[in-house]
Write a protein that holds these residues in place. Structure first.
Motif, PDB file in Angstrom:
ATOM      1  N   LEU A   1      10.359   9.739   5.643  1.00 43.45           N
ATOM      2  CA  LEU A   1       9.268   9.480   6.579  1.00 43.45           C
ATOM      3  C   LEU A   1       9.639   9.991   7.974  1.00 43.45           C
ATOM      4  O   LEU A   1      10.825   9.980   8.335  1.00 43.45           O
ATOM      5  CB  LEU A   1       8.968   7.977   6.648  1.00 43.45           C
ATOM      6  CG  LEU A   1       8.427   7.349   5.365  1.00 43.45           C
ATOM      7  CD1 LEU A   1       8.383   5.827   5.507  1.00 43.45           C
ATOM      8  CD2 LEU A   1       7.051   7.901   5.031  1.00 43.45           C
ATOM      9  N   PRO A   2       8.681  10.394   8.783  1.00 42.78           N
ATOM     10  CA  PRO A   2       8.990  10.948  10.115  1.00 42.78           C
ATOM     11  C   PRO A   2       9.252   9.877  11.171  1.00 42.78           C
ATOM     12  O   PRO A   2       8.731   9.932  12.276  1.00 42.78           O
ATOM     13  CB  PRO A   2       7.732  11.766  10.431  1.00 42.78           C
ATOM     14  CG  PRO A   2       6.641  11.035   9.747  1.00 42.78           C
ATOM     15  CD  PRO A   2       7.243  10.519   8.465  1.00 42.78           C
ATOM     16  N   ILE A   3      10.053   8.901  10.810  1.00 40.57           N
ATOM     17  CA  ILE A   3      10.452   7.820  11.713  1.00 40.57           C
ATOM     18  C   ILE A   3      11.914   7.492  11.463  1.00 40.57           C
ATOM     19  O   ILE A   3      12.476   7.848  10.411  1.00 40.57           O
ATOM     20  CB  ILE A   3       9.587   6.552  11.523  1.00 40.57           C
ATOM     21  CG1 ILE A   3       9.536   6.133  10.056  1.00 40.57           C
ATOM     22  CG2 ILE A   3       8.192   6.751  12.096  1.00 40.57           C
ATOM     23  CD1 ILE A   3       8.763   4.840   9.793  1.00 40.57           C
ATOM     24  N   LEU A   4      12.542   6.793  12.414  1.00 39.64           N
ATOM     25  CA  LEU A   4      13.948   6.410  12.263  1.00 39.64           C
ATOM     26  C   LEU A   4      14.040   5.141  11.430  1.00 39.64           C
ATOM     27  O   LEU A   4      14.054   4.015  11.925  1.00 39.64           O
ATOM     28  CB  LEU A   4      14.589   6.221  13.638  1.00 39.64           C
ATOM     29  CG  LEU A   4      14.643   7.466  14.521  1.00 39.64           C
ATOM     30  CD1 LEU A   4      15.473   7.203  15.776  1.00 39.64           C
ATOM     31  CD2 LEU A   4      15.193   8.685  13.763  1.00 39.64           C
ATOM     32  N   ILE A   5      14.072   5.357  10.126  1.00 40.73           N
ATOM     33  CA  ILE A   5      14.133   4.282   9.146  1.00 40.73           C
ATOM     34  C   ILE A   5      15.112   4.689   8.056  1.00 40.73           C
ATOM     35  O   ILE A   5      15.229   5.874   7.724  1.00 40.73           O
ATOM     36  CB  ILE A   5      12.729   3.997   8.553  1.00 40.73           C
ATOM     37  CG1 ILE A   5      12.753   2.788   7.611  1.00 40.73           C
ATOM     38  CG2 ILE A   5      12.178   5.229   7.841  1.00 40.73           C
ATOM     39  CD1 ILE A   5      11.363   2.341   7.173  1.00 40.73           C
TER      40      ILE A   5
ATOM     41  N   VAL B   1      10.821   4.188  15.927  1.00 43.86           N
ATOM     42  CA  VAL B   1      10.879   5.460  16.654  1.00 43.86           C
ATOM     43  C   VAL B   1      10.436   6.625  15.771  1.00 43.86           C
ATOM     44  O   VAL B   1      10.917   6.786  14.641  1.00 43.86           O
ATOM     45  CB  VAL B   1      12.300   5.718  17.194  1.00 43.86           C
ATOM     46  CG1 VAL B   1      12.385   7.083  17.871  1.00 43.86           C
ATOM     47  CG2 VAL B   1      12.696   4.615  18.165  1.00 43.86           C
ATOM     48  N   ASP B   2       9.503   7.430  16.300  1.00 46.04           N
ATOM     49  CA  ASP B   2       9.006   8.606  15.589  1.00 46.04           C
ATOM     50  C   ASP B   2       9.985   9.769  15.691  1.00 46.04           C
ATOM     51  O   ASP B   2      10.723   9.895  16.674  1.00 46.04           O
ATOM     52  CB  ASP B   2       7.663   9.042  16.176  1.00 46.04           C
ATOM     53  CG  ASP B   2       6.579   8.028  15.944  1.00 46.04           C
ATOM     54  OD1 ASP B   2       5.958   8.074  14.872  1.00 46.04           O
ATOM     55  OD2 ASP B   2       6.362   7.178  16.830  1.00 46.04           O
TER      56      ASP B   2
ATOM     57  N   SER C   1      -2.657   8.567  12.044  1.00 41.57           N
ATOM     58  CA  SER C   1      -2.003   9.795  12.488  1.00 41.57           C
ATOM     59  C   SER C   1      -0.496   9.589  12.520  1.00 41.57           C
ATOM     60  O   SER C   1      -0.015   8.538  12.948  1.00 41.57           O
ATOM     61  CB  SER C   1      -2.492  10.191  13.876  1.00 41.57           C
ATOM     62  OG  SER C   1      -1.824  11.346  14.331  1.00 41.57           O
ATOM     63  N   VAL C   2       0.227  10.594  12.072  1.00 38.68           N
ATOM     64  CA  VAL C   2       1.678  10.469  11.913  1.00 38.68           C
ATOM     65  C   VAL C   2       2.376  10.126  13.222  1.00 38.68           C
ATOM     66  O   VAL C   2       3.277   9.306  13.257  1.00 38.68           O
ATOM     67  CB  VAL C   2       2.267  11.766  11.322  1.00 38.68           C
ATOM     68  CG1 VAL C   2       3.789  11.719  11.330  1.00 38.68           C
ATOM     69  CG2 VAL C   2       1.760  11.962   9.903  1.00 38.68           C
TER      70      VAL C   2
ATOM     71  N   ASP D   1       0.787  -1.227   0.000  1.00 35.36           N
ATOM     72  CA  ASP D   1       0.000   0.000   0.000  1.00 35.36           C
ATOM     73  C   ASP D   1       0.820   1.278   0.000  1.00 35.36           C
ATOM     74  O   ASP D   1       0.248   2.374  -0.097  1.00 35.36           O
ATOM     75  CB  ASP D   1      -0.943   0.007   1.205  1.00 35.36           C
ATOM     76  CG  ASP D   1      -2.092  -0.962   1.015  1.00 35.36           C
ATOM     77  OD1 ASP D   1      -2.902  -0.727   0.090  1.00 35.36           O
ATOM     78  OD2 ASP D   1      -2.163  -1.953   1.742  1.00 35.36           O
ATOM     79  N   PHE D   2       2.125   1.194   0.107  1.00 38.45           N
ATOM     80  CA  PHE D   2       2.941   2.410   0.034  1.00 38.45           C
ATOM     81  C   PHE D   2       4.382   2.039  -0.285  1.00 38.45           C
ATOM     82  O   PHE D   2       4.798   0.889  -0.130  1.00 38.45           O
ATOM     83  CB  PHE D   2       2.877   3.205   1.338  1.00 38.45           C
ATOM     84  CG  PHE D   2       3.475   2.504   2.540  1.00 38.45           C
ATOM     85  CD1 PHE D   2       4.760   2.798   2.977  1.00 38.45           C
ATOM     86  CD2 PHE D   2       2.750   1.545   3.234  1.00 38.45           C
ATOM     87  CE1 PHE D   2       5.310   2.158   4.076  1.00 38.45           C
ATOM     88  CE2 PHE D   2       3.285   0.901   4.343  1.00 38.45           C
ATOM     89  CZ  PHE D   2       4.567   1.211   4.763  1.00 38.45           C
ATOM     90  N   ASP D   3       5.119   3.023  -0.755  1.00 35.99           N
ATOM     91  CA  ASP D   3       6.527   2.828  -1.116  1.00 35.99           C
ATOM     92  C   ASP D   3       7.393   3.683  -0.198  1.00 35.99           C
ATOM     93  O   ASP D   3       7.100   4.859   0.019  1.00 35.99           O
ATOM     94  CB  ASP D   3       6.753   3.234  -2.575  1.00 35.99           C
ATOM     95  CG  ASP D   3       8.162   2.928  -3.037  1.00 35.99           C
ATOM     96  OD1 ASP D   3       8.360   1.895  -3.696  1.00 35.99           O
ATOM     97  OD2 ASP D   3       9.083   3.721  -2.743  1.00 35.99           O
ATOM     98  N   ASP D   4       8.437   3.085   0.370  1.00 39.13           N
ATOM     99  CA  ASP D   4       9.339   3.842   1.242  1.00 39.13           C
ATOM    100  C   ASP D   4      10.796   3.673   0.826  1.00 39.13           C
ATOM    101  O   ASP D   4      11.706   3.782   1.633  1.00 39.13           O
ATOM    102  CB  ASP D   4       9.140   3.450   2.710  1.00 39.13           C
ATOM    103  CG  ASP D   4       9.290   1.956   2.945  1.00 39.13           C
ATOM    104  OD1 ASP D   4       9.672   1.220   2.006  1.00 39.13           O
ATOM    105  OD2 ASP D   4       9.025   1.508   4.075  1.00 39.13           O
ATOM    106  N   THR D   5      10.998   3.419  -0.468  1.00 41.16           N
ATOM    107  CA  THR D   5      12.361   3.350  -1.031  1.00 41.16           C
ATOM    108  C   THR D   5      12.421   4.257  -2.261  1.00 41.16           C
ATOM    109  O   THR D   5      12.546   3.784  -3.389  1.00 41.16           O
ATOM    110  CB  THR D   5      12.728   1.897  -1.405  1.00 41.16           C
ATOM    111  OG1 THR D   5      11.753   1.392  -2.344  1.00 41.16           O
ATOM    112  CG2 THR D   5      12.745   1.006  -0.177  1.00 41.16           C
ATOM    113  N   PRO D   6      12.334   5.576  -2.065  1.00 40.39           N
ATOM    114  CA  PRO D   6      12.199   6.492  -3.204  1.00 40.39           C
ATOM    115  C   PRO D   6      13.410   6.560  -4.121  1.00 40.39           C
ATOM    116  O   PRO D   6      13.296   7.066  -5.247  1.00 40.39           O
ATOM    117  CB  PRO D   6      11.962   7.847  -2.520  1.00 40.39           C
ATOM    118  CG  PRO D   6      12.575   7.713  -1.164  1.00 40.39           C
ATOM    119  CD  PRO D   6      12.329   6.291  -0.767  1.00 40.39           C
TER     120      PRO D   6
END
Length: 250
Positions: free
Chosen positions: A176-180, A159-160, A223-224, A116-121
């Motif tokens: 993203l607003p997390i430690l990733i 972690v946010d 929510s973020v 449902d989403f991509d986090d490797t831009p």
């Protein structure tokens, strides 16, 4: 670490698997060998977890009782509330090793899929010329974990990053607003195993570390900062108690 450990112990007990100590490897060399789990789905039923090194490469390896990577989340059509399936190597390494703030939490390497989403831009995993539509393809991350009651009693989150904060982040942080971190190291699936080769400038830091193995599902919250990404279902823990008994083979 105590609340994190208790969460994973309960999940491991509910799966009713028989674990073996590191060193008794049941046909696998080194690492942590684990007995098959009667109630764990075979693609996530860990039987062997290992980190080894070759030159400047750390090789993250996990084997299951079924076909690794055979099960992925169903697509829901929206990011909020969607699921992430994962193979995870929690480690004793300081998050600063890969570019996060020192002592920010528990550094873990993960192989994940989430349609449902991509986090490797920065990467086009499915090779279609579009880097923003391939979250459902198995890919790798570094994540920093902490326990947070907002995810459930003794549950974990990635972690946010609080609004306005500017922590130290890796160069391949996906925004993203997390430690990733999305470093682009491609996992290889062969039958029952998944493996990723990760280069390090100082491989000695990895060789001195300890590790464990976990398979789990995470959920993206609407929510973020509620938090954004919670661990909601631990399928199996290699050691049974998240004691990080694995010694890196080198």
């Amino acid at each position: 670490m105590n609340s994190l450990r208790s969460t994973l112990v309960l999940a491991a007990l509910s799966a009713t698997f028989a674990g073996t100590a590191a060193g008794h490897d049941g046909g696998h060399h080194g690492g942590i060998a684990t007995g098959p789990g009667r109630l764990v789905k075979a693609p996530f039923d860990i039987v062997h977890t290992r980190i080894s090194t070759a030159g400047n490469l750390a090789i993250f390896h996990m084997a299951v009782s079924g076909k690794a990577g055979a099960s992925r989340p169903a697509k829901s059509g929206q990011r909020a509330g969607s699921s992430v399936f994962s193979y995870v190597w929690p480690t004793s390494l300081d998050p600063a090793v890969v570019g996060f703030e020192a002592k920010a939490g528990i550094l873990a390497f993960a192989v994940t899929a989430h349609p449902d989403f991509d986090d490797t831009p920065l990467f086009d995993e499915n090779g279609d010329g579009k880097p923003d539509n391939d979250g459902g393809v198995w890919h790798s991350h570094w994540v920093v974990l902490q326990a947070d009651a907002a995810c459930g009693a003794d549950a974990l989150k990635v972690v946010d990053i609080p609004a306005g904060a500017k922590p130290r982040l890796p160069k391949t942080w996906p925004g993203l607003p997390i430690l990733i971190d999305s470093p682009g190291w491609a996992p290889t699936f062969r039958g029952a195993s998944v493996e990723v080769r990760v280069p390090f400038d100082d491989i000695g830091i990895v060789q001195a570390g300890r590790f464990d193995g976990v398979t789990a599902a995470l959920r993206v919250n609407a929510s973020v900062h509620e938090p954004l990404l919670c661990v909601v279902d631990v399928f199996k823990v290699a050691s049974g108690d998240l004691s990080l008994p694995g010694k890196v083979d080198h």
